[in-house]
Write an enzyme that holds these catalytic residues in place. Structure first.
Site, short mmCIF file in Angstrom:
data_model
loop_
_atom_site.label_atom_id
_atom_site.label_comp_id
_atom_site.label_asym_id
_atom_site.label_seq_id
_atom_site.Cartn_x
_atom_site.Cartn_y
_atom_site.Cartn_z
N HIS A 140 0.84 -1.20 0.00
CA HIS A 140 0.00 0.00 0.00
C HIS A 140 0.87 1.25 0.00
O HIS A 140 0.63 2.19 -0.78
CB HIS A 140 -0.91 0.02 1.23
CG HIS A 140 -1.53 1.38 1.46
ND1 HIS A 140 -2.59 1.85 0.73
CD2 HIS A 140 -1.19 2.37 2.32
CE1 HIS A 140 -2.89 3.07 1.13
NE2 HIS A 140 -2.07 3.42 2.10
N HIS A 145 1.47 5.16 -2.69
CA HIS A 145 1.84 6.54 -2.38
C HIS A 145 3.07 7.06 -3.11
O HIS A 145 3.09 8.22 -3.55
CB HIS A 145 2.10 6.69 -0.87
CG HIS A 145 0.85 6.78 -0.06
ND1 HIS A 145 0.07 7.92 0.00
CD2 HIS A 145 0.24 5.86 0.74
CE1 HIS A 145 -0.96 7.71 0.80
NE2 HIS A 145 -0.89 6.47 1.26
N GLU A 183 -5.35 10.13 -0.23
CA GLU A 183 -5.63 8.72 0.10
C GLU A 183 -6.79 8.14 -0.71
O GLU A 183 -6.66 7.05 -1.27
CB GLU A 183 -5.93 8.61 1.60
CG GLU A 183 -5.81 7.21 2.17
CD GLU A 183 -4.38 6.69 2.21
OE1 GLU A 183 -4.08 5.76 1.40
OE2 GLU A 183 -3.57 7.18 3.01
N SER A 202 -4.10 1.12 -4.66
CA SER A 202 -3.52 -0.13 -4.15
C SER A 202 -4.57 -1.16 -3.77
O SER A 202 -4.22 -2.23 -3.28
CB SER A 202 -2.64 0.17 -2.93
OG SER A 202 -3.41 0.74 -1.88
#
Length: 264
Positions: A140, A145, A183, A202
């Protein structure tokens, strides 16, 4: 896609974060990635997750994300080495990746972001956890990110949210801005609805859900709306905020001061 200048008008990256010995109190959360401890099965899980997410995302994610995948060489087999990522990322945008054993407190997290440091879990999910893991693992964190932190202006927006979150009493408001953009944000690009947020990029299930479900609301992103919109971290989101463009959202967030945030 990565030819845009940074906000100083040239391509010179911001100063890199200081060495670990000079870091702030959050340094106590930093651990060795211990890359050598990842097993063959761990690397196989990464490769499986990577292959299926790249296939799923295709044209469903904003272009800078895919550019970041290529730039950071994330297609290389196996769990990435943070030192290898930093060798590319830090000279580009001044950001640095560090390993942590799990979630860090919000106050610590925002302090790290404000210094252009992104924490990534030093563990990866097991094969029977492919579709859901309660705590964010290195897949993730690194896949979701880090590619966008290679985009100069998005990286600066993320740093700015860290500064907002570090301002006294602004953690909850900054968390909502972060959640609904970095996010779990969506964005329009070339007239199409695309994935922007790392939590969607993700996630196999929620990537589909966020774009295709008729059961959720999708409302235009604004800082005011983001601050006013609570979120849950244990279910698919009932509402997504959609950036009219990535550039517009970056400009709006970058213009926000802690004093203005208090007014919301």
């Amino acid at each position: 896609m990565f030819d845009e200048p940074n906000r100083s008008g040239d391509h010179t990256p911001p100063p890199a974060p200081p060495h670990q010995g000079e870091w702030s109190a959050w340094a106590s959360y930093v651990v060795s990635q211990n890359w050598e401890a990842f097993t063959a099965e761990d690397h196989a899980v990464w490769d499986l997750l990577f292959a299926r997410q790249v296939e799923l995302l295709g044209g469903r994610v904003v272009a800078p994300f895919l550019d970041g995948i290529d730039l950071l060489k994330l297609a290389h087999p196996g769990v990435p080495d943070v030192d290898g990522l930093n060798a590319i990322l830090t000279p580009r945008t001044g950001w640095r990746v560090v390993a942590v054993p799990g979630l860090v407190p919000d106050e610590t997290f925002f302090a790290m972001l404000s210094e252009r440091v992104f924490p990534v879990g030093n563990f990866i999910r097991t094969r029977d956890q492919l579709d859901y893991l309660e705590a964010p693992d290195c897949f993730h964190d690194m896949f979701g990110h880090i590619p966008m932190l290679a985009h100069h202006d998005f990286a600066e927006m993320t740093r700015h949210i860290g500064e907002l979150g570090s301002a006294a009493g602004q953690g909850e408001r900054a968390s909502r801005i972060y959640w609904h953009s970095v996010e779990f944000g969506l964005a329009r690009e070339g007239g199409e609805l695309k994935i922007l947020g790392a939590g969607l990029a993700s996630s196999l299930g929620e990537a589909h859900f966020s774009l295709e479900s008729d059961e959720v609301e999708r409302l235009p992103f604004s800082v005011a709306r983001a601050v006013a919109t609570p979120y849950r971290n244990d279910v698919f989101q009932p509402l997504y905020l959609v950036s009219e463009s990535l550039e517009r959202t970056i400009a709006e967030v970058m213009a926000l001061t802690p004093e203005a945030l208090i007014a919301f």
